[in-house]
Scaffold this motif. Structure first.
Motif, short mmCIF file in Angstrom:
data_model
loop_
_atom_site.label_atom_id
_atom_site.label_comp_id
_atom_site.label_asym_id
_atom_site.label_seq_id
_atom_site.Cartn_x
_atom_site.Cartn_y
_atom_site.Cartn_z
N THR A 67 -1.11 -3.42 -1.59
CA THR A 67 -2.40 -3.82 -2.15
C THR A 67 -2.20 -4.51 -3.50
OG1 THR A 67 -3.58 -2.01 -1.05
CG2 THR A 67 -4.65 -3.00 -2.96
N ALA A 68 -1.39 -3.91 -4.36
CA ALA A 68 -1.14 -4.49 -5.68
C ALA A 68 -0.44 -5.84 -5.55
CB ALA A 68 -0.31 -3.53 -6.52
N TRP A 69 0.56 -5.92 -4.69
CA TRP A 69 1.33 -7.17 -4.51
C TRP A 69 0.43 -8.29 -4.01
CZ3 TRP A 69 6.74 -8.09 -5.02
CH2 TRP A 69 7.18 -9.35 -4.52
N GLN A 70 -0.32 -8.02 -2.95
CA GLN A 70 -1.15 -9.06 -2.35
C GLN A 70 -2.27 -9.49 -3.28
OE1 GLN A 70 -2.22 -7.69 1.62
NE2 GLN A 70 -0.07 -7.31 2.12
N ALA A 71 -2.85 -8.55 -4.02
CA ALA A 71 -3.92 -8.89 -4.96
C ALA A 71 -3.41 -9.82 -6.06
CB ALA A 71 -4.50 -7.62 -5.57
N LEU A 72 -2.28 -9.46 -6.66
CA LEU A 72 -1.79 -10.21 -7.81
C LEU A 72 -1.18 -11.55 -7.45
CD1 LEU A 72 -0.10 -7.30 -9.79
CD2 LEU A 72 -2.21 -8.48 -10.41
#
Length: 312
Positions: free
Chosen positions: A131-136
């Protein structure tokens, strides 16, 4: 084997710790002896029946989207994975989960587990890390030198988002409550502010909203974004706000399983560049109690769920 399942949608009381048949892997699948799964807020929403549209599941259903464990059986057509391999994965949300002693997984969604941390702890990485990777990076396109506001950084996703954004060379501003502010600072945030709309000296390039705020509060976050910036929102029941006049884009994130990205996260863990934080470990039989706790208020940090075979 033992598993936790619900036979109808409803409150946490519908969860049962029960005996079920051990699953048999089909074509392209492997069976995993589960070291751990973890609790994610979406698990409670699925159980309650709030996600029947986007995430339809067959009843009875076993929750647990994250999995770490050891491959113990292969279905037909599986290449590149052997029995005995230690793996980690983000399971399909519509399929049976890993709140059990054994779970099935499509071989293609798995990555080798980190070698530098306990296998069970790796079960806290997939959903929140992706989630963090794809969001950023996939959605916000964060680059070195940019300023990012992570709203609601005290949760499990927030810890990874802070670490990844800082590693990317961004200036990281985070909002967090008193219980989690020290943890957010330790993750690398340059500034840690309290909850509510922050007063910033200068605007940010990216807002990542992880908090279940009111719609008006979410909309107000566009005001701290520079012209041409972006708001990425993970609370999918509320549309991401935008400001067309200033070119501020709003993007709704629905995380996807991605074995390649997961392998990159694992590599960062093993290189000592990404820390996996686990706040507590609970036996599988206590998962209904954790769902009840989450129904009463947010669960702080990341809770792991371990089958009896993994408890030490």
């Amino acid at each position: 084997m033992k598993a936790v399942r619900f036979h109808e949608y409803g409150s946490p009381d519908v969860l049962r710790y029960e005996d079920v048949e051990q699953p048999v892997p089909g074509t392209g699948e492997v069976r995993i002896r589960v070291a751990a799964t973890s609790f994610n807020p979406v698990d409670g929403n699925i159980r309650a029946g709030f996600m029947q549209g986007p995430i339809p599941v067959a009843l009875p259903h076993t929750p647990g989207i994250d999995v770490s464990g050891t491959v113990d059986a292969l279905g037909e057509g599986v290449d590149g994975i052997e029995t005995g391999d230690r793996v980690v994965g983000f399971l399909p949300m519509t399929g049976a989960g890993a709140a059990a002693e054994y779970a099935l997984a499509p071989a293609g969604i798995l990555a080798p587990a980190p070698a530098s941390i306990p296998l069970a702890d790796a079960g806290g990485l997939p959903l929140v890390g992706l989630t963090a990777w794809q969001a950023l990076f996939d959605h916000a396109g964060l680059t070195t030198g940019q300023r990012v506001l992570i709203n609601g950084a005290g949760g499990a996703v927030g810890g990874y988002a802070v670490q990844l954004a800082k590693r990317a060379g961004a200036h990281v501003i985070a909002t967090a409550g008193p219980r989690s502010s020290e943890r957010v600072k330790a993750a690398g945030a340059d500034e840690v502010l309290g909850h509510g709309l922050p007063e910033l000296a200068e605007p940010v390039d990216v807002v990542l909203n992880l908090a279940p705020v009111e719609p008006a509060q979410l909309a107000a976050l566009t005001g701290v974004v520079r012209d041409g910036g972006v708001v990425v929102n993970t609370t999918v029941w509320m549309p991401a706000p935008s400001d067309e006049k200033r070119g501020v884009r709003g993007i709704d994130l629905f995380v996807e399983s991605d074995a390649t990205q997961l392998a990159q996260l694992v590599a960062l863990v093993d290189a000592g560049e990404l820390r996996v934080d686990i706040t507590r470990r609970m036996p599988l039989a206590d998962l209904p109690a954790l769902h009840a706790e989450a129904a009463a208020g947010p669960v702080s940090g990341k809770a792991l769920i371990l089958p009896a075979t993994s408890l030490t």
